[in-house]
Design an enzyme around this catalytic site. Structure first.
Site, PDB file in Angstrom:
ATOM      1  N   LYS A   1       0.368  -1.461   0.085  1.00  0.00           N
ATOM      2  CA  LYS A   1      -0.042   0.078   0.154  1.00  0.00           C
ATOM      3  C   LYS A   1       0.798   1.610   0.091  1.00  0.00           C
ATOM      4  O   LYS A   1       1.885   0.906   0.606  1.00  0.00           O
ATOM      5  CB  LYS A   1      -1.226   0.159   1.135  1.00  0.00           C
ATOM      6  CG  LYS A   1      -1.799   0.861   0.885  1.00  0.00           C
ATOM      7  CD  LYS A   1      -3.254   0.443   0.371  1.00  0.00           C
ATOM      8  CE  LYS A   1      -4.549   1.165   0.305  1.00  0.00           C
ATOM      9  NZ  LYS A   1      -5.489   0.300  -0.147  1.00  0.00           N
TER      10      LYS A   1
ATOM     11  N   ASP B   1      -6.554   4.231  -4.982  1.00  0.00           N
ATOM     12  CA  ASP B   1      -7.351   4.451  -3.005  1.00  0.00           C
ATOM     13  C   ASP B   1      -8.503   5.584  -3.033  1.00  0.00           C
ATOM     14  O   ASP B   1      -8.774   6.645  -3.748  1.00  0.00           O
ATOM     15  CB  ASP B   1      -6.643   4.013  -2.544  1.00  0.00           C
ATOM     16  CG  ASP B   1      -6.970   3.490  -1.226  1.00  0.00           C
ATOM     17  OD1 ASP B   1      -7.745   2.145  -0.620  1.00  0.00           O
ATOM     18  OD2 ASP B   1      -7.632   4.476  -0.089  1.00  0.00           O
TER      19      ASP B   1
HETATM   20  P1  NDP Z   1     -12.885   8.012  -2.852  1.00  0.00           P
HETATM   21  O1  NDP Z   1     -11.602   8.726  -2.613  1.00  0.00           O
HETATM   22  O2  NDP Z   1     -13.853   7.569  -3.802  1.00  0.00           O
HETATM   23  O3  NDP Z   1     -14.222   7.733  -1.574  1.00  0.00           O
HETATM   24  C1  NDP Z   1     -14.077   8.300  -0.097  1.00  0.00           C
HETATM   25  C2  NDP Z   1     -15.192   8.018   0.108  1.00  0.00           C
HETATM   26  O4  NDP Z   1     -15.509   8.735   1.276  1.00  0.00           O
HETATM   27  C3  NDP Z   1     -15.793  10.068  -0.152  1.00  0.00           C
HETATM   28  O5  NDP Z   1     -17.524  10.129   0.386  1.00  0.00           O
HETATM   29  C4  NDP Z   1     -14.670  10.305   1.298  1.00  0.00           C
HETATM   30  O6  NDP Z   1     -15.580  12.394   1.990  1.00  0.00           O
HETATM   31  C5  NDP Z   1     -15.423   9.843   2.351  1.00  0.00           C
HETATM   32  N1  NDP Z   1     -14.149  10.146   3.347  1.00  0.00           N
HETATM   33  C6  NDP Z   1     -12.820   9.733   3.281  1.00  0.00           C
HETATM   34  N2  NDP Z   1     -12.375  10.024   4.182  1.00  0.00           N
HETATM   35  C7  NDP Z   1     -12.848  10.351   4.979  1.00  0.00           C
HETATM   36  C8  NDP Z   1     -13.257  11.126   6.418  1.00  0.00           C
HETATM   37  N3  NDP Z   1     -12.353  11.106   7.233  1.00  0.00           N
HETATM   38  N4  NDP Z   1     -14.685  10.892   7.105  1.00  0.00           N
HETATM   39  C9  NDP Z   1     -15.253  10.654   6.597  1.00  0.00           C
HETATM   40  N5  NDP Z   1     -15.528  10.129   5.815  1.00  0.00           N
HETATM   41  C10 NDP Z   1     -14.787  10.110   4.287  1.00  0.00           C
HETATM   42  O7  NDP Z   1     -12.189   6.535  -1.917  1.00  0.00           O
HETATM   43  P2  NDP Z   1     -12.887   5.171  -2.193  1.00  0.00           P
HETATM   44  O8  NDP Z   1     -14.368   4.984  -2.864  1.00  0.00           O
HETATM   45  O9  NDP Z   1     -12.083   4.398  -3.507  1.00  0.00           O
HETATM   46  O10 NDP Z   1     -12.187   4.438  -1.033  1.00  0.00           O
HETATM   47  C11 NDP Z   1     -13.895   4.026  -0.310  1.00  0.00           C
HETATM   48  C12 NDP Z   1     -13.330   3.132   1.116  1.00  0.00           C
HETATM   49  O11 NDP Z   1     -12.471   2.042   0.425  1.00  0.00           O
HETATM   50  C13 NDP Z   1     -11.341   2.885   1.446  1.00  0.00           C
HETATM   51  O12 NDP Z   1     -10.837   2.879   2.758  1.00  0.00           O
HETATM   52  C14 NDP Z   1     -10.174   2.576   0.691  1.00  0.00           C
HETATM   53  O13 NDP Z   1      -9.197   2.130   0.921  1.00  0.00           O
HETATM   54  C15 NDP Z   1     -11.346   1.068   0.602  1.00  0.00           C
HETATM   55  N6  NDP Z   1     -11.305   0.387  -1.027  1.00  0.00           N
HETATM   56  C16 NDP Z   1     -11.399   0.853  -1.705  1.00  0.00           C
HETATM   57  C17 NDP Z   1     -11.354   0.193  -2.933  1.00  0.00           C
HETATM   58  C18 NDP Z   1     -10.998   0.639  -4.428  1.00  0.00           C
HETATM   59  O14 NDP Z   1     -10.935   0.047  -5.145  1.00  0.00           O
HETATM   60  N7  NDP Z   1     -11.280   2.341  -4.837  1.00  0.00           N
HETATM   61  C19 NDP Z   1     -10.583  -1.422  -2.862  1.00  0.00           C
HETATM   62  C20 NDP Z   1     -11.286  -1.684  -1.885  1.00  0.00           C
HETATM   63  C21 NDP Z   1     -11.039  -1.079  -0.709  1.00  0.00           C
HETATM   64  P3  NDP Z   1     -14.621  13.489   0.995  1.00  0.00           P
HETATM   65  O15 NDP Z   1     -15.414  13.417  -0.201  1.00  0.00           O
HETATM   66  O16 NDP Z   1     -15.748  14.634   1.988  1.00  0.00           O
HETATM   67  O17 NDP Z   1     -13.554  13.032   1.935  1.00  0.00           O
END
Ligand code: NDP
Length: 446
Positions: free
Chosen positions: A127, A167
């Site tokens: 990562k 991510d």
């Molecule tokens: P994105 O950047 O596309 O979206 C992240 C979302 O989570 C946004 O809505 C963001 O809101 C919110 N968010 C992020 N940080 C915080 C926080 N500290 N508190 C509250 N809300 C928060 O990311 P992904 O959808 O790709 O990833 C989301 C999760 O899924 C993560 O845990 C990631 O590790 C996991 N994941 C992702 C994969 C992938 O293929 N993308 C694979 C496996 C797991 P805001 O815009 O306000 O920051």
């Protein structure tokens, strides 16, 4: 080294990594599941598998200097954790978010080892990322940051060595800028990153894979209770990549998703988020600074500021935002309101106490390393397509994804069946661990 007890081992880990709290949380959970399996194997004990598996093979930390649009110089920290390559090249996403630090990335890389193993593919665990905040930056600034980040990272990765993906804060645009810079520096067109756009080597269904896969995993869990997704009410947190496509698949399968969120709060749409409304969210969130509260204004529903959606009554809850976003009180509110399925689209979104509550209540709880493995699984499929230079159709990739999620579920049942209920946490941890540990033993003390 032989430890007197599990607590003795964990005390030692705590004393070494006391300032890496998310990493300690992830290690404690895995050790809780695998301890007995390790004690029953003389090979694992003789090979000191526990100390080796919690220690990264390599940690790279570097300076990322970049110029903003006004010509001012900024410096961020860049990281890549190459944790375990026993079963394949390091594989895991890059996160760009101000909360990124060594402890967060070590927890994510550690989880990734077991997740990647569960997919059945040859993928090691890694990562990386940066404390860079993409919010409010121009496209030009994002490009300059990505190029500077890749200038250093390119020395450490390669299609047979380490293959990063996206991510939080890293989507198709950032992968494009980083791929371009890698190609320019190395003068080679290889599948060094996944999550690419399809015109230049990306896989169909990769953007959808994590969210779709999470819902396929929910389907499998529901089948164990002769239930299905159709007609169920679902709460979702987040509104990024994973949340959007989990929502899409739920709609396709006849469920009613009623919430989405971001770091400012959540929207509650009791009529259900439809495909049309979801298209609005996708367009809105193309701009990473856009807020989900816009949905509430457009569709005249409630926006609950500063809160998470776990107080809303539902059958299924999918935390898809970030780590530790669902605590013990949230877990209790969910089960008291009748929720009986929780699947983690995000990595470690439930706190230790929340997970303990779900297990005590014997609900269907799918931990992230099983439930969200669809993303990395399709990344593995993207790597295969890059190696053979033969793209697959959407249908082919989607079928492979479904097959992998079903197999992961079977592995969880194999290792987590407690008779009266399936402990998916134990199932995923032990199922993921055994393959990696056996491979480490096969390869000697390296
Ligand atoms: P994105 O950047 O596309 O979206 C992240 C979302 O989570 C946004 O809505 C963001 O809101 C919110 N968010 C992020 N940080 C915080 C926080 N500290 N508190 C509250 N809300 C928060 O990311 P992904 O959808 O790709 O990833 C989301 C999760 O899924 C993560 O845990 C990631 O590790 C996991 N994941 C992702 C994969 C992938 O293929 N993308 C694979 C496996 C797991 P805001 O815009 O306000 O920051």
């Amino acid at each position: 080294m032989n430890y007197k007890s599990k607590q003795d081992f964990l005390d030692n880990v705590h004393s070494k990594f006391s300032n890496e709290k998310e990493f300690l949380q992830a290690v404690e959970e895995v050790i809780g599941s695998i301890w007995d399996t390790v004690q029953q194997s003389q090979d694992y004990l003789d090979g000191n598998i526990l100390d080796r598996i919690i220690t990264p093979e390599r940690v790279i930390i570097f300076r990322v200097p970049w110029l903003d649009d006004n010509g001012s110089v900024h410096v961020n920290l860049g990281y890549r954790i190459q944790f375990n390559s026993a079963i394949g090249p390091y594989k895991g996403g890059l996160r760009f978010h101000p909360t990124v630090n060594l402890g967060v990335l070590k927890f994510l890389a550690f989880e990734q080892i077991f997740k990647n193993s569960l997919t059945g593919l040859n993928l090691g665990g890694g990562k990386g990322g940066s404390d860079f905040d993409p919010k409010g930056k121009s496209d030009n600034e994002i490009m300059k940051f990505c190029q500077s980040f890749m200038t250093e990272l390119s020395r450490h990765i390669g299609h047979n060595t380490d293959v990063p993906a996206g991510d939080i804060g890293v989507g198709g645009r950032e992968i494009g800028f980083m791929f371009g810079q890698y190609k320019r520096i190395r003068n080679e067109f290889t599948g060094v990153l996944t999550g690419k756009k399809t015109d230049w080597g990306g896989s169909l269904i990769r953007p959808e894979a994590t969210g779709y896969g999470t819902v396929y995993f929910v389907e499998e869990m529901l089948k164990t209770r002769n239930e299905s997704i159709s007609g169920k009410v679902a709460t979702i947190s987040g509104s990024g990549n994973v949340a959007q496509f989990a929502c899409e698949k739920l709609i396709q399968l006849g469920a009613k998703p009623v919430t989405l969120s971001d770091s400012s709060g959540y929207i509650y749409d009791p009529e259900g988020i439809t495909s049309e409304k979801l298209e609005f969210v996708k367009k809105l969130k193309e701009n990473s600074s856009a807020r989900i509260s816009e949905y509430a204004k457009k569709y005249n529903v409630d926006f609950i500021e500063g809160k998470t959606p776990w107080e809303v009554k539902c059958d299924i809850a999918l935390p898809c935002a970030t780590q530790n976003e669902l605590n013990e009180d949230d877990a209790k509110a969910l089960t008291e309101n009748g929720c009986f399925v929780v699947a983690e689209g995000a990595n470690m979104p439930s706190t230790t106490e929340a997970v303990e509550h779900f297990i005590e209540e014997k609900i269907l709880f799918g931990p992230g390393k099983a439930a969200n493995a669809g993303g990395v699984a399709v990344s593995g499929i993207e790597m295969s397509q890059n190696s053979t230079r033969m793209p697959l159709s959407s249908e082919e990739v989607d079928n492979l994804l479904k097959g992998i999620m079903t197999r992961i579920h079977t592995t969880c049942v194999q290792y987590g069946d407690k008779g009266d209920f399936i402990n998916y946490v134990d199932g995923a941890n032990i199922g993921g661990f055994v393959r990696v540990a056996d491979s480490m033993i096969d390869q000697g003390i390296v």
